[in-house]
Design an enzyme around this catalytic site. Structure first.
Site, PDB file in Angstrom:
ATOM      1  N   ASP A 546       0.830  -1.202   0.000  1.00 26.63           N
ATOM      2  CA  ASP A 546       0.000   0.000   0.000  1.00 26.63           C
ATOM      3  C   ASP A 546       0.863   1.250   0.000  1.00 26.63           C
ATOM      4  O   ASP A 546       1.845   1.333   0.738  1.00 26.63           O
ATOM      5  CB  ASP A 546      -0.890  -0.011   1.243  1.00 26.63           C
ATOM      6  CG  ASP A 546      -2.088   0.899   1.099  1.00 26.63           C
ATOM      7  OD1 ASP A 546      -2.205   1.552   0.049  1.00 26.63           O
ATOM      8  OD2 ASP A 546      -2.897   0.954   2.032  1.00 26.63           O
ATOM      9  N   LYS A 617      -6.841  11.061  11.396  1.00 34.98           N
ATOM     10  CA  LYS A 617      -6.396  10.394  10.165  1.00 34.98           C
ATOM     11  C   LYS A 617      -7.334  10.626   8.987  1.00 34.98           C
ATOM     12  O   LYS A 617      -6.901  11.049   7.914  1.00 34.98           O
ATOM     13  CB  LYS A 617      -6.234   8.882  10.397  1.00 34.98           C
ATOM     14  CG  LYS A 617      -5.836   8.152   9.108  1.00 34.98           C
ATOM     15  CD  LYS A 617      -5.774   6.650   9.270  1.00 34.98           C
ATOM     16  CE  LYS A 617      -5.499   5.994   7.921  1.00 34.98           C
ATOM     17  NZ  LYS A 617      -5.447   4.522   8.015  1.00 34.98           N
ATOM     18  N   ASP A 798      -4.227   2.871  -5.238  1.00 31.23           N
ATOM     19  CA  ASP A 798      -2.857   3.137  -4.801  1.00 31.23           C
ATOM     20  C   ASP A 798      -2.290   1.969  -4.003  1.00 31.23           C
ATOM     21  O   ASP A 798      -1.343   2.123  -3.240  1.00 31.23           O
ATOM     22  CB  ASP A 798      -2.787   4.423  -3.973  1.00 31.23           C
ATOM     23  CG  ASP A 798      -3.700   4.387  -2.758  1.00 31.23           C
ATOM     24  OD1 ASP A 798      -4.449   3.406  -2.604  1.00 31.23           O
ATOM     25  OD2 ASP A 798      -3.659   5.340  -1.957  1.00 31.23           O
TER      26      ASP A 798
END
EC number: 2.7.7.6
Length: 896
Positions: A546, A617, A798
């Site tokens: 990742d 986050k 991604d």
């Protein structure tokens, strides 16, 4: 021939429209406090729908013939099941009493449909009277029942999209039926046209009259407007809501002149689910390689790819359509992009039979370390009470039930598909793109872009004996699945070595239940166990790597921000280093800002906030994808707070539901949380001013283009021209009546001559970054192909996956492709120059340049002696030092 059109209209839904055939047994809902689940009869493999597909798969016909049959029959499952119920056929193990009750219900529904049509209450859908009522019922229930389970946020159900989908399917089924009837009549007319016998002449005249009527109906049907189609869908959805006990279409007033419409289960939904093969799918994995997409020299699609029916009938385009950015539907393709799509779709997979066997054992413990359910195997027992709970929108049971049922539908679909595919030698996933050039894998629950359950059940068909690199990668992935991905690779490897005896003891439930991703950890453990027992073990498990804060990786590279690049792991690092974690590193700044803010009397309570990584986050991660201060506020409130009370004199109040974030006895005002959201939002830009400069530059460019009435265009690194033009929409009301009940529809219509400035600005940066995501994948795939390297490859935007032995190669390709995008300091200048060209193309001599060839302003005639002047932002000058690109290849954690 009729059935394939069922698949056309799933496209508007998110990729999570998961699907397959599954049938539940009629045992009572098991108490979920019990750690063990009875799973033997969870998915009956002798249901009619399941066997229909299974028998095709296991037949002796060629793979191509089987694939074609699967595609045709898949879309008829609901109709097959309802027909079986009407004829009182049932599979072994199903509920005989429930089946009889349903047969009576469906016979009554058929009468209601016939009455509805005969009285002309078909909401202006020509030709629907030619469809079998059982087919209409199957279309409506086949969409509404999964819809009522799928959406966990009941107050934001996209019911208009559901009505449109049902209306479109009914429209095209009617078109098919009319074509079929016209064909039969034309054949008969051709046979008798030259006969002079009176009886045949009379038949000829009658048939030609009917033929004209059919053709006229067909013409009207094909010209049906969008709002009429929605009305049709609403009409039949509402009719079955009024006349059945499966679901209820409800409307709730939430403010003056504002209401929400939603669909909830009713009493007999469980009985229906227990007696039917539930379908919610576009497609199953293909048992042959998907057909290739082909373009001509003008970069237009000349041959559709993917499924056989898609190739024959052009059902689904390669690029998913955009309602908001409608001009994108006419954009061209290019060879590099189409080649990448064809490459990704040719990767073969198989089912991880060991995982499938493990999770369907009687003794499988279906709870993780926090006592959360891992796999949802039953509809929520209180589903029929949802309507009662909806009387109080704050009732926590609403979210509990809808979230549970959404996961149940998703997980059931995944396991059902896995059971269908378990004996298939190899299967494939179709691949599509959006208008930004981003890749999406198959609209099927079981795919590499699915959740943890889906990924744990997938293996690459082509395996390899693990070498040293592969074994190391497998161990690191095992530690990642356990939750140690923030530690150094060296520490992760040490942890696996120290705990290897526990990890490979598969019956040791405790260790894998402790993992953050227990099913993926279990899949890794099975691979390590295989290698430990035999060093010649062939590994098939996809290893996922990742990217770190991928949006910020792209933006930091655009402006050569060395400090930000270091925090998102673009710079040199070793296996002994811990990966940098931007979210944690921003926390001290946020705490300091909160401390300053809490000195104000009205914000004193903010000092009681404990700023944890989980609090910041999501907001920080989504800033580059268009999140605003208000958006971060909504995120924080939905996850960490609940409303305490409403006092008109002092405003809205909240209490924290997470004691790790704040004491539950502390009350926060709306202003408190809005300020907290603002602090989180601004923290990134205060710490990294270059990022703020870039955001301001992009926003100013988009604002000017809106003033000039121009869309935003840019060229990807592989040469695809992308256009963003969000139109303004106007709302208008439509009214329809069903069973003497009035239904008002609030519809939207795009004004294709106008541009929405707000949407253009808000959406550009995330869309631009997403196009760079897609570019990275196109470039690396074309490099792999050009070099002739044989490598299994999958991607989730991604996140990148390959065989363990090839992880080092894939990491290198990803980095090289990223470097190709940003390898010199002219990336932003090229973007700016293309914008200049677009402006000059429209305004010609009214576009004014300085001596260096930089566009400075545009003059627009306003009918006076002094024209309007619109200044163009200057090109953004960035640091030309390319230190970032020199170090990326030496970063251990660029992808982690």
């Amino acid at each position: 021939m009729i059935k394939f059109y069922f698949t056309t209209f799933h496209m508007k839904f998110p990729a999570r429209l998961f699907s397959t055939s599954f049938t539940l047994n009629n045992t009572n809902i098991i108490n979920e406090k019990d750690v063990k689940y009875i799973t033997k009869n969870f998915l009956l493999e002798n249901s009619n729908g399941f066997n229909l597909i299974k028998n095709i798969i296991n037949s002796d016909e060629t793979s191509e013939v089987k694939q074609n049959k699967i595609e045709v029959e898949l879309n008829n499952i609901w109709h097959t099941e309802i027909t079986d119920i009407l004829q009182k056929k049932r599979s072994l193990g199903l509920d005989a009493i429930g089946s009889s009750i349903l047969a009576k219900d469906f016979h009554n529904l058929i009468g209601d449909i016939e009455n509805f049509i005969n009285k002309g209450r078909t909401n202006k859908l020509p030709g629907v009277e030619y469809l079998k009522p059982s087919l209409i019922i199957s279309i409506v229930l086949g969409k509404v029942i999964p819809f009522s389970l799928r959406h966990s946020d009941i107050f934001n159900q996209p019911t208009h999209s559901l009505f449109a989908e049902i209306g479109k399917i009914l429209k095209y089924q009617s078109i098919f039926e009319l074509h079929h009837r016209i064909g039969l009549i034309q054949n008969r007319v051709e046979e008798i046209k030259n006969y002079t016998e009176k009886k045949l002449v009379s038949e000829f005249n009658k048939l030609t009259k009917v033929l004209d009527e059919y053709k006229n109906t067909l013409k009207n049907l094909e010209e049906l407007s969008g709002e009429s189609i929605i009305k049709v869908g609403l009409g039949f959805t509402a009719l079955l809501s009024e006349t059945s006990e499966f679901y209820s279409l409800e409307e709730q007033i939430i403010a003056k002149n504002k209401s929400i419409r939603y669909i909830i289960p009713k009493n007999k939904l469980k009985t229906l689910i227990n007696n039917i093969t539930l379908m919610d799918t576009i497609e199953l994995p293909m048992i042959i390689p998907p057909l290739e997409w082909k373009i001509d020299d003008n970069e237009k699609i000349i041959e559709y790819g993917g499924t056989i029916l898609n190739n024959k009938h052009r059902i689904r385009p390669l690029r998913t359509k955009s309602v908001e950015n409608s001009d994108a539907n006419d954009m061209t393709y290019n060879k590099e992009l189409v080649d990448a799509v064809n490459f990704k779709s040719k990767i073969p997979y198989t089912i991880n039979l060991k995982i499938l066997d493990f999770i369907t054992r009687d003794e499988f413990i279906n709870r993780d370390k926090k006592d959360n359910v891992i796999i949802y195997k039953h509809i929520h027992p209180d589903s029929a009470l949802l309507g009662e709970y909806m009387k109080d929108r704050k009732n926590p049971k609403i979210s509990e039930i809808t979230t549970h049922n959404s996961k149940f539908l998703y997980h059931s679909s995944i396991i059902s598909i896995a059971k269908l595919m378990k004996d298939v030698k190899e299967f494939y996933m179709t691949v599509f793109i959006d208008w930004r050039g981003r890749f999406y894998t198959s609209s099927c629950a079981l795919n590499i872009q699915g959740g943890e359950l889906a990924r744990s059940l997938l293996l690459f068909k082509e395996g390899q004996k693990l070498n040293d690199i592969g074994l190391k990668a497998l161990k690191i992935y095992t530690a990642n699945a356990f939750g140690l991905d923030k530690r150094s690779k060296e520490e992760r490897l040490d942890w696996v070595e120290q705990n290897l005896h526990k990890i490979i003891d598969i019956d040791n439930y405790e260790i894998w239940r402790e993992a953050d991703e227990p099913l993926l950890f279990l899949a890794c453990a099975l691979e390590l166990k295989g290698y430990n027992e035999d060093p010649n073990f062939i590994s098939h498990l996809p290893i996922l790597m990742d990217a770190t804060c991928n949006g910020l990786q792209h933006l930091s590279a655009m402006v050569n921000d060395f400090v930000l690049a270091e925090k998102v792991n673009l710079l040199k690092s070793t296996e002994n280093d811990n990966p940098r974690d931007l979210y944690s590193e921003v926390i001290p700044h946020i705490k300091q800002e909160i401390l300053e803010a809490s000195k104000s009397y009205e914000h004193t309570n903010l000092e009681r906030i404990n700023v944890e990584r989980c609090l910041v986050k999501r907001g920080l991660m989504t800033i580059t994808y268009g999140a605003t201060e208000r958006g971060i506020y909504d995120q924080i409130v939905s996850k960490f707070f609940q409303k305490d009370e409403w006092n008109k004199t002092v405003g809205l109040h909240f209490v924290c539901i997470d004691s790790d974030i704040a004491p539950k006895d502390v009350v926060f005002t709306q202003k408190n949380i809005l300020l907290l959201s603002k602090i989180i939002y601004n923290s990134l830009f205060k710490i990294h001013p270059n990022l703020n400069t870039l955001m301001v530059y992009f926003n100013s460019i988009v604002k000017v283009l809106c003033e000039l009435d121009l869309p935003v265009n840019w060229v990807t690194p592989y040469g695809l021209v992308i256009q963003q033009k969000y139109n303004k929409f106007t709302k208008y009301n439509e009214t329809t009546y069903v069973a003497s009940k009035r239904y008002k529809l609030v519809l939207r219509k795009a004004d294709t001559t106008s541009i929405s400035k707000q949407k253009q600005i808000q959406a550009f940066i995330p869309n631009f970054v997403h196009s760079m995501d897609g570019s990275n994948i196109v470039l690396l795939i074309n490099t792999i192909r050009d070099e002739g390297r044989k490598i299994n490859f999958a991607s989730i935007h991604d996140c990148f996956a390959t065989h363990a032995n090839d992880t080092a190669w894939l990491s290198w390709y990803v980095k090289q492709s990223f470097i190709r995008i940003y390898s010199d300091s002219s990336f932003l200048r090229r973007f700016h120059n293309y914008i200049q060209l677009r402006i000059q193309a429209k305004y010609g001599e009214d576009a004014h340049f300085d001596k260096d060839g930089v566009l400075t302003h545009v003059t627009i005639d306003n009918g006076t002696d002094i024209p309007d002047r619109i200044d163009i932002p200057k090109p953004l000058v960035v640091n030309k030092d390319n230190k970032i690109y020199k170090e990326i290849l030496h970063s251990e954690y660029f992808i982690n």
